[in-house]
Write a protein that holds these residues in place. Sequence first.
Motif, PDB file in Angstrom:
ATOM      1  N   TYR B  85       0.791  -1.230   0.000  1.00  0.00           N
ATOM      2  CA  TYR B  85       0.000   0.000   0.000  1.00  0.00           C
ATOM      3  C   TYR B  85       0.825   1.283   0.000  1.00  0.00           C
ATOM      4  CZ  TYR B  85      -4.071  -2.918   0.942  1.00  0.00           C
ATOM      5  OH  TYR B  85      -5.062  -3.842   0.850  1.00  0.00           O
ATOM      6  N   GLU B  86       2.113   1.159   0.264  1.00  0.00           N
ATOM      7  CA  GLU B  86       2.967   2.345   0.403  1.00  0.00           C
ATOM      8  C   GLU B  86       2.878   3.268  -0.811  1.00  0.00           C
ATOM      9  OE1 GLU B  86       6.620   0.912   2.816  1.00  0.00           O
ATOM     10  OE2 GLU B  86       7.371   2.433   1.405  1.00  0.00           O
ATOM     11  N   TRP B  89      -0.067   5.610  -0.870  1.00  0.00           N
ATOM     12  CA  TRP B  89      -0.005   6.722   0.090  1.00  0.00           C
ATOM     13  C   TRP B  89       1.037   7.748  -0.311  1.00  0.00           C
ATOM     14  CZ3 TRP B  89      -4.105   7.508   2.778  1.00  0.00           C
ATOM     15  CH2 TRP B  89      -4.963   6.421   3.005  1.00  0.00           C
ATOM     16  N   ARG B  90       2.095   7.303  -0.989  1.00  0.00           N
ATOM     17  CA  ARG B  90       3.058   8.274  -1.544  1.00  0.00           C
ATOM     18  C   ARG B  90       2.378   9.121  -2.617  1.00  0.00           C
ATOM     19  NH1 ARG B  90       8.380   7.837  -0.260  1.00  0.00           N
ATOM     20  NH2 ARG B  90       8.914   5.914   0.829  1.00  0.00           N
ATOM     21  N   GLY B  93       0.313  11.982  -1.422  1.00  0.00           N
ATOM     22  CA  GLY B  93       1.106  13.165  -1.049  1.00  0.00           C
ATOM     23  C   GLY B  93       0.820  13.723   0.331  1.00  0.00           C
ATOM     24  N   GLU B  94       1.149  14.988   0.469  1.00  0.00           N
ATOM     25  CA  GLU B  94       1.192  15.650   1.775  1.00  0.00           C
ATOM     26  C   GLU B  94      -0.165  15.730   2.472  1.00  0.00           C
ATOM     27  OE1 GLU B  94       3.928  16.295   3.199  1.00  0.00           O
ATOM     28  OE2 GLU B  94       5.181  15.901   1.455  1.00  0.00           O
ATOM     29  N   THR B  96      -2.193  13.681   3.249  1.00  0.00           N
ATOM     30  CA  THR B  96      -2.483  12.587   4.176  1.00  0.00           C
ATOM     31  C   THR B  96      -1.581  12.648   5.420  1.00  0.00           C
ATOM     32  OG1 THR B  96      -0.921  11.026   3.196  1.00  0.00           O
ATOM     33  CG2 THR B  96      -3.101  11.126   2.215  1.00  0.00           C
ATOM     34  N   SER B  97      -0.747  13.697   5.501  1.00  0.00           N
ATOM     35  CA  SER B  97       0.136  13.850   6.671  1.00  0.00           C
ATOM     36  C   SER B  97      -0.655  14.346   7.872  1.00  0.00           C
ATOM     37  CB  SER B  97       1.232  14.884   6.381  1.00  0.00           C
ATOM     38  OG  SER B  97       1.989  14.493   5.260  1.00  0.00           O
TER      39      SER B  97
END
Lengths: 434, 434
Positions: B85-86, B89-90, B93-94, B96-97
Amino acid sequence: MKKKMENPPRSMLRHVLVVSLALNVSFILRIMLYQTQQTHHKSPFSISSSSSTATRRSLVNSTRSDRPPDKERLINLDHGDPRMYERYWRKRGEKTSITIAGWESMSYFSQGENICWFMEPELAEEVVRLHNLVGNAVTQGRHIVVGTGSSQLFLAALYALSPTHHSHQPITVVSALPYYSSYPSMTDYQKSGLYKWGGDAETYDDEKDGAYIELVTSPNNPDGYTRESVVKNKRQGLFIHDLAYYWPQYTPISYPSDHDLTLFTLSKATGHSGTRIGWALVKDSVVAKKMTKFIELNTIGVSKDSQLRAAKILETVSDSCEEEESFFKYSYEIMAHRWRKLRAAVEGNALFTLPNFSPAFCNFFNNYTQPQPAFLWLKCERLIEDCASFLRQHKILSRSGERFGVSPKYVRISMLDTDENFMEFIERLSSIHL
Amino acid sequence: MKKKMENPPRSMLRHVLVVSLALNVSFILRIMLYQTQQTHHKSPFSISSSSSTATRRSLVNSTRSDRPPDKERLINLDHGDPRMYERYWRKRGEKTSITIAGWESMSYFSQGENICWFMEPELAEEVVRLHNLVGNAVTQGRHIVVGTGSSQLFLAALYALSPTHHSHQPITVVSALPYYSSYPSMTDYQKSGLYKWGGDAETYDDEKDGAYIELVTSPNNPDGYTRESVVKNKRQGLFIHDLAYYWPQYTPISYPSDHDLTLFTLSKATGHSGTRIGWALVKDSVVAKKMTKFIELNTIGVSKDSQLRAAKILETVSDSCEEEESFFKYSYEIMAHRWRKLRAAVEGNALFTLPNFSPAFCNFFNNYTQPQPAFLWLKCERLIEDCASFLRQHKILSRSGERFGVSPKYVRISMLDTDENFMEFIERLSSIHL
């Protein structure tokens, strides 16, 4: 008491003046802080499940600093929520924040060469750095095991130290009176066949009663005194040293602790109890492996997010030790102030007895300091047999001595709540006379 | 088999071409990703503690995507680390931070009106929102209990469902074969007097054997099939439904689950296993209270940082369901691609048997979809009695069927590892012939 009321001594008048001034400041602060926001907690962990919802809500509100002053509300000092530290962390500002991207720390695994395969190496590094700076624990030759708070590590340690032989009887777990109120239920709630609660360590005789695990909490929760193991014959003893409060704001750091298995927790060190991070320093690699196995079976590791946050918090604390005002100096001053306020509030009041501590040399502050525990261990004198019920009549919620294995004449009261709650507590305590 | 090798059918040649192309892409990617950084994990939880350090390191490196290609390295597909899943999520982007300031979420307590006093209300909201969007669980009339992963909730559920009467025998915990390999050790490691592992649910007869707790995992870990309870006489049965994999990327969502006690986990839903967040949907408030009590005694709550992060992740997933390409569509496509690759790799190879699934209507995708489980449940045929050992000779680490209570002719293999490891696995599997 009545006579005293009619003819108060000068010291008492002085004391009333001090308290009155402090209360005015507190009142103004509270007015400033007052917001209309309706926020409630529910079912705090240290309150018995039989409390009614209404009572719970009122208890719970007492931990919020955004409530208006209300003489009818309960001041909940039963649990040890370390709200006191919030102000420090606000002061430190944005540099103590962490940001975690959606794609970070997604794996079960952590990198590094530790027995504890789910531990973030930066947390281990910051733990070692801080202990070395503070001088409260030997870290050389120790394995670090991270846990979801020190509660999980306590259970992991019981599991790791229990005999593994299948036919073996559960090993007895003991601690000297008064002991931390959660030890009995934490030990027995699973009805484990590996270990069982055995009560007071003072009366335990391992020649007669066999192998045991002794819990040594120092400074002790609830009474704040420095402790060592007390079982008379120690040939069959295994030890868990719970040093949650062995930090310079609470007690003089006289020597670096050097035990087989020592527990620390972020909650009491820096105030971040919601982060649920504790760590164990463990001499024996077999024990460290078994503790790690316990945490694997219990929760498959420990939140990476919280580990990274804990690393950042500890880094900030260590950095502050190299600046003019360290985190510990700041926290020490607040504790000193609170203990002064407290002693002033009960001075000359024959109803209450406070513990007395001797100063000792603190290697961290390079000076003599006083113990100023995170909890007040208060004794009600005279005819008051149930101190907790007595204080509850004055809207102060404390934890009865019975929960700690001793007389209900004692109560434990948190010294780490918000300024607002602490000042309100002092005000109410001051006003109690027979 | 030998004959086939001498005269490969057209389908096999086509298959070799596809795999070869894929491997070239994979190889180029790996070269691009190669970094010299020396990073190691240690002691992954699913590997027996007897593995040597050297073996462990080599196993562990196999989960890193920054390693050079190495035919000698072990591909570790024993555990279910959802590394797949990585990439998603990359890509997001931001946004989801999350950022947590030093002074935030410091208390043990959370706000809100939940039985589970340490649960962050935004997490509860996002859990309900996502279940309603996906249609995989009824949330109305349910209490939500948050846990440190669903492992902790599993233990909390055993504790909550066990009889409380002191003289009572431990209740028997059963699950149909093949069952999740960790159930027996998680149930028995504390030697609890409240509950004990009883093995296969199929052979359990509650008229003869008394009250029991049945664990129903659906889709099942390890084999991916949809399940219902199987004990014949259910009069004395209590049920824990583990629906970790009941998400659209793994299986058709045919109906909203509607059980007494259901477990879900972020790890398998979105891939955030390092965050250690799971949740239970619980009908009975008494059970929800007892589960909350367990978590209080076990870890005094659940990391606030991780709860806030989980809320953000679930929010992102729900938001994506209202966009063109949802998280689930994206993940579904990867799983579909992997299962196609896998079936192509063993097609016509009489050594291996894969499970067969029937398509069903998925309410979420509004279409018929195929089950495509997070684990491959592989059977070795012919004379191979120990499939895990056989695959290990080909440097593939899997988990033996014996761990799941069945024959060692079976193994469980993770389908959720990195692209690199998955492709390497397919390459090796394709090359195995008698």
